[in-house]
Design a protein around this motif. Structure first.
Motif, mmCIF file in Angstrom:
data_model
loop_
_atom_site.group_PDB
_atom_site.id
_atom_site.type_symbol
_atom_site.label_atom_id
_atom_site.label_comp_id
_atom_site.label_asym_id
_atom_site.label_seq_id
_atom_site.Cartn_x
_atom_site.Cartn_y
_atom_site.Cartn_z
ATOM 1 N N GLY A 149 0.678 -1.325 0.067
ATOM 2 C CA GLY A 149 -0.328 0.058 -0.272
ATOM 3 C C GLY A 149 0.631 1.276 0.236
ATOM 4 N N ALA A 150 2.206 1.143 0.609
ATOM 5 C CA ALA A 150 2.446 2.362 0.692
ATOM 6 C C ALA A 150 3.186 3.136 -0.615
ATOM 7 C CB ALA A 150 4.215 2.262 1.235
ATOM 8 N N VAL A 151 3.216 2.122 -1.079
ATOM 9 C CA VAL A 151 4.062 1.992 -2.899
ATOM 10 C C VAL A 151 2.803 2.323 -3.509
ATOM 11 C CG1 VAL A 151 4.544 0.408 -4.582
ATOM 12 C CG2 VAL A 151 6.117 0.398 -2.588
ATOM 13 N N PHE A 152 1.940 2.249 -4.134
ATOM 14 C CA PHE A 152 0.718 2.537 -4.126
ATOM 15 C C PHE A 152 0.675 3.442 -4.079
ATOM 16 C CE2 PHE A 152 0.341 -1.882 -5.347
ATOM 17 C CZ PHE A 152 -0.069 -1.932 -7.090
ATOM 18 N N VAL A 153 0.691 4.791 -2.732
ATOM 19 C CA VAL A 153 0.076 5.366 -2.281
ATOM 20 C C VAL A 153 1.486 6.627 -2.246
ATOM 21 C CG1 VAL A 153 -0.078 7.294 -0.161
ATOM 22 C CG2 VAL A 153 -1.315 4.608 -0.123
ATOM 23 N N ARG A 154 2.504 6.049 -3.240
ATOM 24 C CA ARG A 154 4.026 6.740 -3.587
ATOM 25 C C ARG A 154 3.438 7.306 -5.255
ATOM 26 N NH1 ARG A 154 9.249 7.991 -1.642
ATOM 27 N NH2 ARG A 154 10.211 9.367 -3.154
ATOM 28 N N LEU A 155 2.598 5.637 -5.467
ATOM 29 C CA LEU A 155 2.169 6.425 -7.183
ATOM 30 C C LEU A 155 0.816 7.295 -7.459
ATOM 31 C CD1 LEU A 155 3.207 2.444 -8.054
ATOM 32 C CD2 LEU A 155 4.550 4.138 -8.787
ATOM 33 N N ARG A 156 0.206 7.434 -5.985
ATOM 34 C CA ARG A 156 -0.858 8.355 -6.231
ATOM 35 C C ARG A 156 -2.177 7.505 -6.896
ATOM 36 N NH1 ARG A 156 0.213 14.581 -8.055
ATOM 37 N NH2 ARG A 156 -1.210 14.583 -6.338
ATOM 38 N N GLN A 157 -1.774 5.756 -5.407
ATOM 39 C CA GLN A 157 -3.303 4.877 -6.384
ATOM 40 C C GLN A 157 -4.021 4.800 -5.587
ATOM 41 O OE1 GLN A 157 -4.708 3.330 -9.044
ATOM 42 N NE2 GLN A 157 -2.992 5.649 -10.328
ATOM 43 N N PRO A 158 -4.959 4.828 -5.417
ATOM 44 C CA PRO A 158 -6.086 4.419 -4.248
ATOM 45 C C PRO A 158 -5.237 2.652 -3.688
ATOM 46 C CG PRO A 158 -7.496 4.857 -6.416
ATOM 47 C CD PRO A 158 -6.075 4.921 -6.375
ATOM 48 N N VAL A 159 -5.444 2.323 -2.557
ATOM 49 C CA VAL A 159 -5.075 1.160 -1.740
ATOM 50 C C VAL A 159 -5.578 0.437 -2.226
ATOM 51 C CG1 VAL A 159 -3.576 2.669 -0.370
ATOM 52 C CG2 VAL A 159 -5.622 1.489 0.584
ATOM 53 N N LEU A 160 -7.035 0.547 -2.670
ATOM 54 C CA LEU A 160 -7.595 -0.860 -3.032
ATOM 55 C C LEU A 160 -6.779 -1.431 -3.763
ATOM 56 C CD1 LEU A 160 -9.111 -0.834 -5.385
ATOM 57 C CD2 LEU A 160 -10.665 0.839 -4.233
ATOM 58 N N VAL A 161 -6.807 -0.839 -5.089
ATOM 59 C CA VAL A 161 -5.612 -1.865 -6.140
ATOM 60 C C VAL A 161 -4.848 -2.725 -5.487
ATOM 61 C CG1 VAL A 161 -4.512 -1.922 -7.957
ATOM 62 C CG2 VAL A 161 -6.825 0.065 -7.462
ATOM 63 N N ALA A 162 -3.830 -1.898 -4.263
ATOM 64 C CA ALA A 162 -2.412 -2.692 -3.799
ATOM 65 C C ALA A 162 -3.147 -3.679 -2.928
ATOM 66 C CB ALA A 162 -1.933 -1.523 -2.680
ATOM 67 N N TYR A 163 -4.962 -3.915 -1.971
ATOM 68 C CA TYR A 163 -4.777 -4.744 -1.600
ATOM 69 C C TYR A 163 -5.188 -6.116 -2.130
ATOM 70 C CZ TYR A 163 -5.268 -1.343 2.528
ATOM 71 O OH TYR A 163 -5.409 -0.478 2.920
ATOM 72 N N ILE A 164 -6.014 -5.916 -3.365
ATOM 73 C CA ILE A 164 -6.263 -6.920 -5.151
ATOM 74 C C ILE A 164 -4.834 -7.848 -5.185
ATOM 75 C CG2 ILE A 164 -7.221 -7.315 -7.686
ATOM 76 C CD1 ILE A 164 -9.549 -4.620 -6.081
ATOM 77 N N ALA A 165 -3.873 -6.735 -5.883
ATOM 78 C CA ALA A 165 -2.658 -7.531 -6.202
ATOM 79 C C ALA A 165 -2.016 -8.109 -4.896
ATOM 80 C CB ALA A 165 -1.559 -6.353 -6.311
ATOM 81 N N VAL A 166 -2.257 -7.686 -3.738
ATOM 82 C CA VAL A 166 -1.664 -8.638 -2.566
ATOM 83 C C VAL A 166 -2.354 -9.793 -2.095
ATOM 84 C CG1 VAL A 166 -1.493 -8.950 0.152
ATOM 85 C CG2 VAL A 166 -0.795 -6.390 -0.256
ATOM 86 N N GLY A 167 -3.547 -9.819 -2.620
ATOM 87 C CA GLY A 167 -4.433 -10.913 -3.028
ATOM 88 C C GLY A 167 -4.433 -12.071 -3.480
#
Length: 558
Positions: free
Chosen positions: A22-40
């Motif tokens: 999520g920290a990486v996605f926030v740095r890319l200015r993306q919503p964290v829900l995309v990060a959570y799907i990637a983790v899943g």
């Protein structure tokens, strides 16, 4: 590892991975829900297969969706429903109808079945209220004209998603029952009866029961939070038992408490819990994606993503242009629907639970969500440069006389002799304008928020409604007599656009700019702004000087 503690260790791993990704996605200015799907996807069966506690994750995911719908209902105060406004209602319903009809035909043309096409088409209509409000808030555009309109039709969409869930739940009875039209009519009559019963029950509860109960619970903030979650889950379970859906029941639970004076307190405490539990929903979603079937969905997903990214904003611009708004207002509001939301995925997931669609529909919707959320986030963040590039082709979405915005554009009587023009009339800008007028300076103000314009006009201040980033509007100002332009616009992007527009109209005076932070000040200086104002530093300096003088005077008196 002892089996008893395996789920605990898996949850720790999930949370740690979610935080880091999520920290990486926030740095890319993306919503964290995309990060959570990637983790899943990464930790689920598709790749590493490190997580096996599927039942526990699924339960938390269901509770997260329930809390999400409860919070949506909690925000839907009857007062707000009455004040959605014609433009939000017309734009919201128009966009819903356009996306469903055209999307349904497009999905059928891609070879999908009619029920799957209907589910996905409806899913394409919903935009993420959470993401949009966050982005507009970060850009300080939530109180702008396009921000207000966008929030209005997002409310319309939130209502539509609940209605769609209830209708699709009723269709379960129609598809499970033989008898064709007679069975469908019976199901619809049954749904109408249950809705009427639910409305009567809610009215009684809201009128005579819930106010007293909530007031008693509010004596303890912890107890109020527990009651809110318990009430949401209870009505969700009751809604499922009554033949609706858990989601519809949770929404009605929130709506039943929306008119209480404790709504904001519950909403504030539930926000973090909602976000935490939804993390498991998106992780569970990513873990369930079947990549063996997703390959065939990539082509349709790209087609539907282009449809959402381009078609939805175009229909919003067309409707708003017809209703008398300028092309820029329509464009900025239209960008907020260039995505699908977490509701879209929840809606299709509910279709799988009801047995209406297969996992392919969920995979297709998720792919469209990943593409549109990622791209539209950057479209909204860089909306002004995007508008500048596309403005020459957007004229067809604007009337020759955009009457709704012109209605509040009256020329102040002393505009022809103005020495200073203040752009941006928030707390700092309006106070600056007021003090300049009291000092005898001929100053006028400009703002793009009609509410701010009306409020300042009631205080007899010379204010114009208009878009300072539009060279066409600046040409209507008497800039040939103006010696200073002061900008208090909150973002560097807006200030950059204003400076560009001033150059376009050959403004020969000087510019002063209020900076929010050091980076903002640096950009203003680099752009040639003659005077950079630092509201926070200036206020701190003034306060320190004032306190020091009071201390000195007190010591002298003693």
């Amino acid at each position: 590892m002892p089996a008893l503690h395996a789920p605990f260790a898996e949850f720790a791993l999930l949370l740690l991975a979610s935080a880091l990704v999520g920290a990486v996605f926030v740095r890319l200015r993306q919503p964290v829900l995309v990060a959570y799907i990637a983790v899943g996807i990464a930790l689920g069966p598709a790749l590493f297969g490190l997580v096996q506690a599927h039942d526990q994750i699924d339960l938390l995911a269901q509770i997260g969706v329930t809390v999400l719908l409860f919070v949506v209902g909690l925000k839907l105060d009857l007062h707000h429903v009455r004040h959605i406004g014609p433009v939000a209602l017309a734009t919201g319903l128009g966009q819903l109808a356009f996306t469903i009809v055209i999307g349904f035909a497009l999905i059928l043309a891609l070879g999908k079945g009619w029920l799957e096409a209907l589910y996905v088409a409806v899913a394409l209509t919903f935009s993420s209220t959470i993401i949009i409000v966050k982005l507009l808030s970060d850009k300080r555009e939530l109180d702008s004209l396009h921000g207000r309109i966008a929030v209005g039709f997002l409310i319309v969409q939130d209502l539509a998603v609940v209605i769609a869930m209830m209708v699709m739940s009723a269709m379960r009875g129609a598809t499970d029952t033989a008898g064709g039209d007679a069975a469908l009519l019976q199901v619809l009559l049954s749904l109408a009866g249950r809705l009427a019963a639910a409305a009567v029950l809610l009215f009684v509860l809201m009128r005579w029961v819930l106010p007293a109960v909530v007031s008693a619970m509010a004596r303890s903030q912890e107890l109020l939070l527990v009651f809110a979650i318990a009430w949401g889950l209870a009505l969700a379970a009751l809604g499922e038992w009554a033949g609706f859906s858990k989601e519809a029941g949770a929404f009605l639970a929130g709506f039943s408490l929306a008119s209480t004076p404790y709504r904001e307190a519950m909403n504030a405490r539930l926000g973090g819990i909602r976000d935490f539990l939804l993390l498991f929903f998106f992780i569970d979603l990513g873990a369930q994606l079947d990549f063996s079937t997703l390959g065939a969905e990539v082509g349709p997903a790209l087609v539907l993503s282009l449809f959402v990214l381009i078609g939805n904003p175009l229909i919003v611009m067309a409707i708003m242009g017809y209703m008398g708004y300028r092309k820029r207002t329509g464009f900025l509001a239209g960008l907020t629907v260039a995505q699908i939301s977490e509701f879209s995925i929840v809606f299709v997931a509910m279709g799988i639970t009801l047995g209406h669609v297969g996992v392919q529909a969920l995979g297709l919707t998720t792919l469209v969500g990943l593409v549109t959320i990622t791209v539209s986030t950057y479209m909204i963040l860089y909306s002004q440069p995007l508008y500048e590039r596309l403005a020459p082709w957007l004229g067809r979405f604007e009337r020759k006389r955009p009457f709704r915005e012109l209605a509040v554009e009256r020329q102040p009587r002393d505009a022809q002799t103005a020495q200073v023009v203040v752009f941006g009339l928030g707390r700092y800008g309006s106070r600056l304008l007021q003090q300049l007028r009291q000092a005898g300076v001929q100053a006028i103000g400009v703002d793009f928020d009609p509410e701010a314009v009306r409020a300042l006009r009631r205080h007899k201040l010379p204010v114009r409604f208009g878009d300072g980033e539009d060279p066409g509007f600046l040409e209507s100002l008497p800039l040939q007599h103006v010696r200073w332009v002061v900008t208090t616009l909150p973002s560097w992007e807006s200030n950059r656009a204003l400076l560009h527009a001033l150059r376009e109209v050959a403004f020969r005076g000087r510019v002063a700019g209020a900076a929010r932070d050091a980076a903002h000040a640096h950009e203003l200086k680099r752009a040639g702004v003659a005077l950079v104002l630092n509201p926070f530093e200036d206020a701190a300096d003034h306060a320190a000087h004032h306190l020091a003088r009071l201390l000195t005077d007190k010591e002298a008196d003693s």
